[in-house]
Structure formats: C-alpha cells, structure tokens
Design a protein around this motif. Structure first.
Motif, mmCIF file in Angstrom:
data_model
loop_
_atom_site.group_PDB
_atom_site.id
_atom_site.type_symbol
_atom_site.label_atom_id
_atom_site.label_comp_id
_atom_site.label_asym_id
_atom_site.label_seq_id
_atom_site.Cartn_x
_atom_site.Cartn_y
_atom_site.Cartn_z
ATOM 1 N N ALA A 127 6.346 -13.042 10.692
ATOM 2 C CA ALA A 127 5.765 -14.115 9.873
ATOM 3 C C ALA A 127 5.186 -13.557 8.582
ATOM 4 O O ALA A 127 5.360 -14.139 7.500
ATOM 5 N N ALA A 128 4.479 -12.437 8.684
ATOM 6 C CA ALA A 128 3.878 -11.833 7.489
ATOM 7 C C ALA A 128 4.951 -11.408 6.495
ATOM 8 O O ALA A 128 4.845 -11.683 5.289
ATOM 9 N N ARG A 129 5.983 -10.760 6.978
ATOM 10 C CA ARG A 129 7.046 -10.305 6.084
ATOM 11 C C ARG A 129 7.734 -11.498 5.420
ATOM 12 O O ARG A 129 8.052 -11.465 4.227
ATOM 13 N N ALA A 130 7.960 -12.551 6.178
ATOM 14 C CA ALA A 130 8.604 -13.739 5.612
ATOM 15 C C ALA A 130 7.731 -14.404 4.560
ATOM 16 O O ALA A 130 8.236 -15.026 3.623
ATOM 17 N N ALA A 131 6.413 -14.268 4.712
ATOM 18 C CA ALA A 131 5.479 -14.880 3.765
ATOM 19 C C ALA A 131 5.219 -14.005 2.554
ATOM 20 O O ALA A 131 4.563 -14.440 1.599
ATOM 21 N N GLY A 132 5.692 -12.755 2.571
ATOM 22 C CA GLY A 132 5.397 -11.837 1.481
ATOM 23 C C GLY A 132 4.020 -11.225 1.567
ATOM 24 O O GLY A 132 3.462 -10.740 0.583
ATOM 25 N N VAL A 133 3.453 -11.228 2.787
ATOM 26 C CA VAL A 133 2.124 -10.674 3.051
ATOM 27 C C VAL A 133 2.291 -9.326 3.734
ATOM 28 O O VAL A 133 3.201 -9.131 4.541
ATOM 29 N N THR A 134 1.427 -8.376 3.423
ATOM 30 C CA THR A 134 1.516 -7.063 4.059
ATOM 31 C C THR A 134 1.184 -7.171 5.543
ATOM 32 O O THR A 134 0.078 -7.584 5.903
ATOM 33 N N PRO A 135 2.117 -6.791 6.428
ATOM 34 C CA PRO A 135 1.871 -6.897 7.872
ATOM 35 C C PRO A 135 1.215 -5.631 8.422
ATOM 36 O O PRO A 135 1.727 -4.530 8.262
ATOM 37 N N ILE A 136 0.074 -5.815 9.081
ATOM 38 C CA ILE A 136 -0.665 -4.712 9.678
ATOM 39 C C ILE A 136 -0.695 -4.909 11.188
ATOM 40 O O ILE A 136 -1.088 -5.967 11.682
ATOM 41 N N GLY A 137 -0.264 -3.885 11.923
ATOM 42 C CA GLY A 137 -0.248 -3.976 13.370
ATOM 43 C C GLY A 137 -1.597 -3.630 13.979
ATOM 44 O O GLY A 137 -2.270 -2.701 13.552
ATOM 45 N N SER A 138 -1.970 -4.407 14.979
ATOM 46 C CA SER A 138 -3.204 -4.175 15.722
ATOM 47 C C SER A 138 -2.867 -3.381 16.976
ATOM 48 O O SER A 138 -2.349 -3.936 17.948
ATOM 49 N N GLY A 139 -3.163 -2.083 16.970
ATOM 50 C CA GLY A 139 -2.810 -1.228 18.084
ATOM 51 C C GLY A 139 -3.623 -1.465 19.334
ATOM 52 O O GLY A 139 -3.301 -0.934 20.390
ATOM 53 N N TRP A 140 -4.696 -2.243 19.236
ATOM 54 C CA TRP A 140 -5.526 -2.549 20.407
ATOM 55 C C TRP A 140 -5.133 -3.885 21.049
ATOM 56 O O TRP A 140 -5.793 -4.358 21.969
ATOM 57 N N GLY A 141 -4.050 -4.496 20.566
ATOM 58 C CA GLY A 141 -3.671 -5.822 21.043
ATOM 59 C C GLY A 141 -2.663 -5.809 22.165
ATOM 60 O O GLY A 141 -2.586 -4.874 22.962
ATOM 61 N N PHE A 142 -1.832 -6.842 22.215
ATOM 62 C CA PHE A 142 -0.928 -7.058 23.338
ATOM 63 C C PHE A 142 0.324 -6.185 23.284
ATOM 64 O O PHE A 142 0.930 -5.931 24.319
ATOM 65 N N VAL A 167 0.343 0.514 11.443
ATOM 66 C CA VAL A 167 -0.263 0.122 12.710
ATOM 67 C C VAL A 167 -1.573 0.879 12.855
ATOM 68 O O VAL A 167 -1.592 2.115 12.849
ATOM 69 N N LEU A 168 -2.678 0.140 12.956
ATOM 70 C CA LEU A 168 -3.976 0.758 13.164
ATOM 71 C C LEU A 168 -4.156 0.974 14.662
ATOM 72 O O LEU A 168 -4.178 0.006 15.426
ATOM 73 N N PRO A 169 -4.268 2.226 15.127
ATOM 74 C CA PRO A 169 -4.317 2.468 16.563
ATOM 75 C C PRO A 169 -5.587 1.949 17.233
ATOM 76 O O PRO A 169 -5.581 1.560 18.392
ATOM 77 N N ARG A 170 -6.672 1.928 16.467
ATOM 78 C CA ARG A 170 -7.962 1.466 17.000
ATOM 79 C C ARG A 170 -8.656 0.633 15.929
ATOM 80 O O ARG A 170 -8.257 0.632 14.769
ATOM 81 N N ALA A 171 -9.718 -0.016 16.344
ATOM 82 C CA ALA A 171 -10.460 -0.842 15.399
ATOM 83 C C ALA A 171 -11.636 -0.104 14.777
ATOM 84 O O ALA A 171 -12.504 -0.716 14.158
ATOM 85 N N ASP A 172 -11.670 1.222 14.932
ATOM 86 C CA ASP A 172 -12.735 2.014 14.323
ATOM 87 C C ASP A 172 -12.726 1.810 12.807
ATOM 88 O O ASP A 172 -11.702 1.977 12.155
ATOM 89 N N ASP A 173 -13.872 1.439 12.257
ATOM 90 C CA ASP A 173 -14.004 1.193 10.821
ATOM 91 C C ASP A 173 -12.892 0.269 10.323
ATOM 92 O O ASP A 173 -12.248 0.534 9.304
ATOM 93 N N LEU A 174 -12.671 -0.813 11.057
ATOM 94 C CA LEU A 174 -11.618 -1.750 10.666
ATOM 95 C C LEU A 174 -11.879 -2.325 9.279
ATOM 96 O O LEU A 174 -10.956 -2.457 8.473
#
Length: 217
Positions: free
Chosen positions: A166-181, A195-202
C-alpha cells in the motif's frame, strides 16, 4: 515542508496478536459448540484471513457478525498499547510531524484498542469503512490528503506485506515494523525501504527518515 508518519495499528502500535487469536478461538468455540483453544488454530492464524482460518476449523460460509463482534470485543480487552507508543507520538508532535493511523479495523474497534490519551495524540485515523482497504493505497492517500502532506514527505510503518504494498502504491516510504506480525525477511521481500528490528528510539529513527532528502520508495 509538512511531514507525516502514518502507522498501521495491530502489531505496530498495539500488541494484539494474542487478542486476535483469542477472538478466533472464542468465536469458533461458540459457533461449533465445543471447546476450541488457541492451540487448535491453524498455523499462521494471526496473519491469515479470518474466513480462511474459520473454514479450516469447519466454519465455511457466512460469519455471524454479531457473534464475531462479541468475541472480538472480549478478546481486545487483553490487547495492550506498546510501551513506546505515547512517548513516540509525543516526540513526533513536538517536532511538528503529523501522525496518522491507517488500519483494517473498524472505527469502533479502534476505540476498543486505543485509550483516550493515545487517541488524542493521533491527527487522523482512516479505518476499514473509510477507504478501499490495504494493499490498495486509498487509505494512505486519504490520510495524507486530510493532513495536507505530500506522499513524498511521509513514511508508513507497517508489519504486513499489504502495508508495504500500500505504501509503495501511494508513493510513501514503506518502513517495516520488525516487532510486528511478520518477520523482517518477509517485509524486505515485499519492498520495505527499511525494516526497524526493534522500537528502540523509534521517534528518533522516524524523525531521521522524515528529514532525509530523496527517500527511496
């Protein structure tokens, strides 16, 4: 230049994996008239479409939405906002960065999941009923339109392949949440710029990303 950070909800801001599985098991228990536990659910149930999971349990066909709502409402009482969320949103607001949520949840369910103090820190929320759902870009574009932010000046933090698409289709920078599903490799293959592996200093990471010129999408 106005900037924005958009977030998916489940798995990114809210630790809801256990709640989603409990909703599936609770609904199946009621519909089948026998005990169904989380352990009885098919592998990958947390990231598999609801209808498919229930069909594998023997509940193919139309779903009783009242029963599903009741199971979901009860299960979401166990879901918790991740500890970093309020501080992250506050830092972004203080830095003049707009924030939004684009989710497949209904507005009613968003209100079940997020406490009032967190809702007050979000500038716009786009729900399932507001736009064609992800992986279509419509929800992200609607959120940015409401915020008055160009897609090139926004990032979207998501934990599913549909979020990245969805982000790529919208022209938005897609950032992966490594703590998610989803795991990092899945998000990278889907096209996440990072891809951010953790939410440290998000908040710090997101501020750096929104400040970076020529971000790749």
């Amino acid at each position: 230049m106005k900037r924005a950070v958009l977030f998916d909800l489940d798995g990114v801001l809210v630790d809801s994996r256990a709640a989603q599985l409990a909703a599936l098991a609770g609904f199946a228990t009621s519909a089948l008239g026998r005990r169904v536990t989380v352990a009885d659910l098919p592998a990958g149930a947390a990231t598999t479409p609801r209808a498919q999971v229930l069909a594998e349990l023997g509940l193919a066909g139309a779903i009783n939405e009242d029963g599903w709502e009741a199971a979901t409402a009860t299960a979401t009482l166990t879901a918790e906002v991740f500890p970093f969320v309020a501080d992250t949103l506050t830092v972004l607001r203080d830095a003049g960065v707009a924030t939004g949520i684009v989710t497949l949840r209904s507005r009613q369910r968003v209100n079940w999941l997020l406490p009032h103090d967190v809702l007050e820190l979000i500038d716009v929320i786009v729900c399932y009923e507001d736009a064609v759902p992800k992986p279509a870009p419509d929800g992200l574009l609607l959120a940015l339109d409401k915020l008055g932010v160009s897609p090139a000046d926004a990032v979207f933090v998501g934990d599913m392949e549909s979020d990245i698409h969805a982000a790529r289709a919208a022209g938005v920078t897609p950032i992966g949440s490594g703590w998610g599903f989803s795991d990092a490799s899945t998000l990278t293959r889907a096209g996440a710029a990072l891809v951010l592996p953790r939410a440290d200093d998000l908040a710090g990471a997101l501020l750096s990303l929104t400040d970076a010129p020529g971000r790749a999408t």
